[in-house]
Design a protein around this motif. Sequence first.
Motif, PDB file in Angstrom:
ATOM      1  N   ARG A  62     -71.813  17.611  23.948  1.00 56.18           N
ATOM      2  CA  ARG A  62     -72.351  17.838  25.392  1.00 56.18           C
ATOM      3  C   ARG A  62     -71.204  17.723  26.295  1.00 56.18           C
ATOM      4  NH1 ARG A  62     -74.849  14.815  22.301  1.00 56.18           N
ATOM      5  NH2 ARG A  62     -74.048  12.557  23.019  1.00 56.18           N
ATOM      6  N   GLY A  63     -70.594  18.804  26.937  1.00 52.70           N
ATOM      7  CA  GLY A  63     -69.281  18.683  27.801  1.00 52.70           C
ATOM      8  C   GLY A  63     -69.558  18.482  29.228  1.00 52.70           C
ATOM      9  N   LYS A  64     -68.443  17.746  29.652  1.00 51.35           N
ATOM     10  CA  LYS A  64     -68.538  17.678  31.061  1.00 51.35           C
ATOM     11  C   LYS A  64     -67.076  17.626  31.670  1.00 51.35           C
ATOM     12  CE  LYS A  64     -72.380  14.923  32.764  1.00 51.35           C
ATOM     13  NZ  LYS A  64     -72.901  13.561  33.478  1.00 51.35           N
ATOM     14  N   GLY A  65     -66.558  18.955  31.869  1.00 48.74           N
ATOM     15  CA  GLY A  65     -65.406  19.146  32.326  1.00 48.74           C
ATOM     16  C   GLY A  65     -64.355  18.746  31.278  1.00 48.74           C
ATOM     17  N   LYS A  66     -63.502  17.507  31.632  1.00 49.70           N
ATOM     18  CA  LYS A  66     -62.488  17.088  30.869  1.00 49.70           C
ATOM     19  C   LYS A  66     -62.872  16.008  29.986  1.00 49.70           C
ATOM     20  CE  LYS A  66     -58.541  18.560  33.542  1.00 49.70           C
ATOM     21  NZ  LYS A  66     -57.341  18.439  34.098  1.00 49.70           N
ATOM     22  N   VAL A  67     -64.284  15.718  29.879  1.00 44.14           N
ATOM     23  CA  VAL A  67     -64.949  14.802  29.046  1.00 44.14           C
ATOM     24  C   VAL A  67     -65.970  15.316  28.207  1.00 44.14           C
ATOM     25  CG1 VAL A  67     -66.101  12.534  28.932  1.00 44.14           C
ATOM     26  CG2 VAL A  67     -64.465  12.918  30.426  1.00 44.14           C
ATOM     27  N   THR A  68     -66.027  15.093  26.640  1.00 46.07           N
ATOM     28  CA  THR A  68     -67.353  15.579  25.971  1.00 46.07           C
ATOM     29  C   THR A  68     -67.903  14.691  25.180  1.00 46.07           C
ATOM     30  OG1 THR A  68     -66.045  17.936  25.826  1.00 46.07           O
ATOM     31  CG2 THR A  68     -67.466  17.167  23.904  1.00 46.07           C
ATOM     32  N   PHE A  69     -69.053  14.713  25.142  1.00 46.28           N
ATOM     33  CA  PHE A  69     -69.757  13.609  24.189  1.00 46.28           C
ATOM     34  C   PHE A  69     -70.361  14.410  23.088  1.00 46.28           C
ATOM     35  CE2 PHE A  69     -70.115  11.651  28.629  1.00 46.28           C
ATOM     36  CZ  PHE A  69     -69.968  10.193  28.043  1.00 46.28           C
ATOM     37  N   LEU A  81     -69.524  10.359  19.978  1.00 39.63           N
ATOM     38  CA  LEU A  81     -68.308  10.203  20.147  1.00 39.63           C
ATOM     39  C   LEU A  81     -67.979  10.600  21.586  1.00 39.63           C
ATOM     40  CD1 LEU A  81     -67.151  12.715  17.093  1.00 39.63           C
ATOM     41  CD2 LEU A  81     -67.570  10.152  17.163  1.00 39.63           C
ATOM     42  N   PHE A  82     -66.884   9.819  22.137  1.00 40.38           N
ATOM     43  CA  PHE A  82     -66.430  10.026  23.447  1.00 40.38           C
ATOM     44  C   PHE A  82     -64.990  10.585  23.487  1.00 40.38           C
ATOM     45  CE2 PHE A  82     -64.316   8.395  27.308  1.00 40.38           C
ATOM     46  CZ  PHE A  82     -65.024   8.830  28.333  1.00 40.38           C
ATOM     47  N   VAL A  83     -64.887  11.801  23.901  1.00 40.93           N
ATOM     48  CA  VAL A  83     -63.517  12.657  23.775  1.00 40.93           C
ATOM     49  C   VAL A  83     -63.197  13.013  25.161  1.00 40.93           C
ATOM     50  CG1 VAL A  83     -62.647  14.484  22.654  1.00 40.93           C
ATOM     51  CG2 VAL A  83     -64.596  13.514  21.491  1.00 40.93           C
ATOM     52  N   LYS A  84     -62.065  12.662  25.523  1.00 35.73           N
ATOM     53  CA  LYS A  84     -61.454  12.857  26.785  1.00 35.73           C
ATOM     54  C   LYS A  84     -60.195  13.667  26.587  1.00 35.73           C
ATOM     55  CE  LYS A  84     -60.994  10.079  29.975  1.00 35.73           C
ATOM     56  NZ  LYS A  84     -60.456   8.934  30.954  1.00 35.73           N
ATOM     57  N   ASP A  86     -57.510  13.974  28.667  1.00 31.12           N
ATOM     58  CA  ASP A  86     -56.218  12.952  28.721  1.00 31.12           C
ATOM     59  C   ASP A  86     -55.684  12.384  27.518  1.00 31.12           C
ATOM     60  OD1 ASP A  86     -56.482  13.744  31.299  1.00 31.12           O
ATOM     61  OD2 ASP A  86     -57.280  12.119  32.131  1.00 31.12           O
ATOM     62  N   GLU A  87     -56.776  12.090  26.517  1.00 29.88           N
ATOM     63  CA  GLU A  87     -56.603  11.210  25.415  1.00 29.88           C
ATOM     64  C   GLU A  87     -55.892  12.276  24.251  1.00 29.88           C
ATOM     65  OE1 GLU A  87     -56.623   7.870  24.583  1.00 29.88           O
ATOM     66  OE2 GLU A  87     -57.602   7.206  26.594  1.00 29.88           O
ATOM     67  N   LEU A  88     -56.516  13.145  24.062  1.00 35.42           N
ATOM     68  CA  LEU A  88     -55.906  14.290  23.041  1.00 35.42           C
ATOM     69  C   LEU A  88     -55.149  15.283  23.354  1.00 35.42           C
ATOM     70  CD1 LEU A  88     -59.724  15.310  21.357  1.00 35.42           C
ATOM     71  CD2 LEU A  88     -58.188  13.537  20.665  1.00 35.42           C
ATOM     72  N   GLY A  89     -54.823  15.495  24.717  1.00 35.64           N
ATOM     73  CA  GLY A  89     -54.111  16.491  25.054  1.00 35.64           C
ATOM     74  C   GLY A  89     -54.741  17.751  25.048  1.00 35.64           C
ATOM     75  N   GLU A  90     -54.167  18.761  26.096  1.00 36.39           N
ATOM     76  CA  GLU A  90     -54.813  20.043  26.092  1.00 36.39           C
ATOM     77  C   GLU A  90     -55.178  20.905  24.871  1.00 36.39           C
ATOM     78  OE1 GLU A  90     -54.359  24.315  28.732  1.00 36.39           O
ATOM     79  OE2 GLU A  90     -52.589  22.711  28.888  1.00 36.39           O
ATOM     80  N   ALA A  91     -54.327  21.154  23.880  1.00 31.97           N
ATOM     81  CA  ALA A  91     -54.632  21.939  22.880  1.00 31.97           C
ATOM     82  C   ALA A  91     -55.700  21.167  21.965  1.00 31.97           C
ATOM     83  CB  ALA A  91     -53.202  22.031  22.264  1.00 31.97           C
ATOM     84  N   ALA A  92     -55.601  20.007  21.718  1.00 36.00           N
ATOM     85  CA  ALA A  92     -56.424  19.310  20.793  1.00 36.00           C
ATOM     86  C   ALA A  92     -57.848  19.291  21.235  1.00 36.00           C
ATOM     87  CB  ALA A  92     -55.915  17.999  20.292  1.00 36.00           C
ATOM     88  N   TYR A  93     -57.916  19.001  22.675  1.00 35.32           N
ATOM     89  CA  TYR A  93     -58.985  19.084  23.283  1.00 35.32           C
ATOM     90  C   TYR A  93     -59.889  20.362  23.426  1.00 35.32           C
ATOM     91  CZ  TYR A  93     -62.753  17.814  26.871  1.00 35.32           C
ATOM     92  OH  TYR A  93     -63.831  17.638  27.462  1.00 35.32           O
ATOM     93  N   ASP A  94     -59.094  21.526  23.484  1.00 26.34           N
ATOM     94  CA  ASP A  94     -59.758  22.858  23.620  1.00 26.34           C
ATOM     95  C   ASP A  94     -60.254  23.123  22.241  1.00 26.34           C
ATOM     96  OD1 ASP A  94     -59.371  23.096  26.143  1.00 26.34           O
ATOM     97  OD2 ASP A  94     -57.419  24.405  25.931  1.00 26.34           O
ATOM     98  N   GLN A  95     -59.440  22.485  21.201  1.00 29.74           N
ATOM     99  CA  GLN A  95     -59.541  22.999  19.744  1.00 29.74           C
ATOM    100  C   GLN A  95     -60.875  21.958  19.444  1.00 29.74           C
ATOM    101  OE1 GLN A  95     -56.153  21.938  17.699  1.00 29.74           O
ATOM    102  NE2 GLN A  95     -55.004  23.884  18.336  1.00 29.74           N
ATOM    103  N   PHE A  96     -61.174  20.965  19.931  1.00 27.95           N
ATOM    104  CA  PHE A  96     -62.435  20.068  19.709  1.00 27.95           C
ATOM    105  C   PHE A  96     -63.561  20.938  20.299  1.00 27.95           C
ATOM    106  CE2 PHE A  96     -65.518  16.909  20.338  1.00 27.95           C
ATOM    107  CZ  PHE A  96     -65.682  16.209  19.335  1.00 27.95           C
ATOM    108  N   LYS A  97     -63.439  21.282  21.589  1.00 27.40           N
ATOM    109  CA  LYS A  97     -64.649  22.047  22.079  1.00 27.40           C
ATOM    110  C   LYS A  97     -64.845  23.189  21.328  1.00 27.40           C
ATOM    111  CE  LYS A  97     -65.314  21.743  26.549  1.00 27.40           C
ATOM    112  NZ  LYS A  97     -65.119  21.962  27.727  1.00 27.40           N
ATOM    113  N   ASP A  98     -64.235  24.084  20.448  1.00 26.20           N
ATOM    114  CA  ASP A  98     -64.488  25.118  20.189  1.00 26.20           C
ATOM    115  C   ASP A  98     -65.049  24.959  18.715  1.00 26.20           C
ATOM    116  OD1 ASP A  98     -64.183  27.987  20.019  1.00 26.20           O
ATOM    117  OD2 ASP A  98     -62.486  27.801  18.624  1.00 26.20           O
ATOM    118  N   LEU A  99     -65.076  23.647  18.030  1.00 27.86           N
ATOM    119  CA  LEU A  99     -65.834  23.208  16.874  1.00 27.86           C
ATOM    120  C   LEU A  99     -67.148  23.797  17.054  1.00 27.86           C
ATOM    121  CD1 LEU A  99     -64.391  19.702  16.257  1.00 27.86           C
ATOM    122  CD2 LEU A  99     -63.597  21.701  15.190  1.00 27.86           C
TER     123      LEU A  99
END
Length: 504
Positions: A62-69, A81-84, A86-99
């Motif tokens: 469940r995504g909300k901008g730059k925060v994904t649950f 899981l609480f994924v931000k 700012d914590e992961l960085g742009e590349a890792a965060y985008d890759q997470f949302k693409d899972l």
Amino acid sequence: MSEEQEIRAQRLAKLDALRSQGRDPYTLEKYDVTHHSADIHANFETLENQTVSLAGRLTSMRGKGKVTFADLRDETGRIQLFVKFDELGEAAYDQFKDLDLGDILGVRGYVFRTKTGEVSIHASEYTLLAKCLRPLPLGKEYEGGHAYGLTDVEQRYRMRYVDLLVTPDAREVLRKRSLLLQAIRRFLDDKGFLEVETPVLQVEAGGAAARPFKTHHNALDTDFKLRISLELFLKRLVVGGFDKVYEIGRVFRNEGVSTRHNPEFTLLELYQAYVNLEDIMDLVEEMYVASCIAVNGSSRFTVRKKTADGETVEEEIDFSQRPWKRLRMLDAIEQYAGVKPEELTTLHSARAALERVGIPSDKENTVGGIIEKLHERFTQPHLVQPTFVTDFPLETSPLAKKHPDNPILTRRFEVYVATQELGNAFSEINDPIDQRERFENQVEQRAAGDEEAHPMDEDFLRALEYGMPPTGGLGIGIDRLAMVLCNAPSIRDVILFPLLRPEK
């Protein structure tokens, strides 16, 4: 192309992209797991703000901008899981949302509670451990502990790996089955029984009334049968000086499939020298109490049953209310079918009694078979609370001692719970002359067309001639016992991979 095929193609394309980036998930061999979801929920106060690592399947996002649950589900349950960004960085965060849902992840982060009060993992890093290439039948209900699951019942059993992934209740039933086996082994080991293993391939498959599966041994150029029972080899061990033996093993019966029968099933058989049928009853009561507590946390459990009007109701069973009811078979038939014992003394009168109560008699060739038919039709549906039914007919009990007060009956019982037969026990024949006569009678029945009649086993008779002490024996279908203790509607629900017709 079907929707599933399209999704698979998309996920294969993602996998190709990962590999081209040097991020092939299938090359990883291990991930260090420090905690499981249930541990974290149970020990939140101790683990709050502590760094943990866990692994499991991604089941929602469940995504909300730059925060994904997201939800991660492992063997013990679910955790958020609480994924931000700012914590992961742009590349890792985008890759997470693409899972994709179903992907297997390793996640590292610290334990905290969100503003809404949910225990969660604030992720600092994640690792894709395996890519899920096919869509799982997940839905919003899954987030609350339930799943859409597989709606086709046969597909549930055929694709058990998917059923277990998305149906927590199915996984819990099969976990309880394992607890049942552990409890039985622990109980018998503590009683001084020795667990043994006997042959699956046998020249003569005896010990029960059933048709065997057949196979051929190439090196010996000999036909063998898959065992239908464990009995005759275990008795050979009693002859050989082992006074308490048991085996839990797979047996195979070439018969029909139903909610209570699977051609391949797990059987427990035990034999104890110098005890009688009543001693085995005491052992059954003790063992079933221990088993029920291991599975359900109590000697009480609830079963569903249908009333005469077809309504489904629940009834509580309590194994600890000992001694359990004892009921002689002929007395029960008189009570529930209205057929008196004197009507069951000759084949002619027994057939007439069967016709009178509305059951065709043309296929029944023995009085014993008619007695058991009446028992199954009229008595068994009333046996909800634990009950020992005793004094089975001689003709259907070729391995049990004759009853001293009535030679047409035997020292045999079956135990019933929730209308299901959950155990079969004998005071075993140890007279080799009597046993030979019984086998000869069975051979005659086989020659008359009864494919399930017991075969002649000369080696077993030879073993008895060396002397077998008075012995009590017991057989229990583990699958059916698990079915009752877990309140499962079908025996297939308690078998990991039930036998099915091959998929086209």
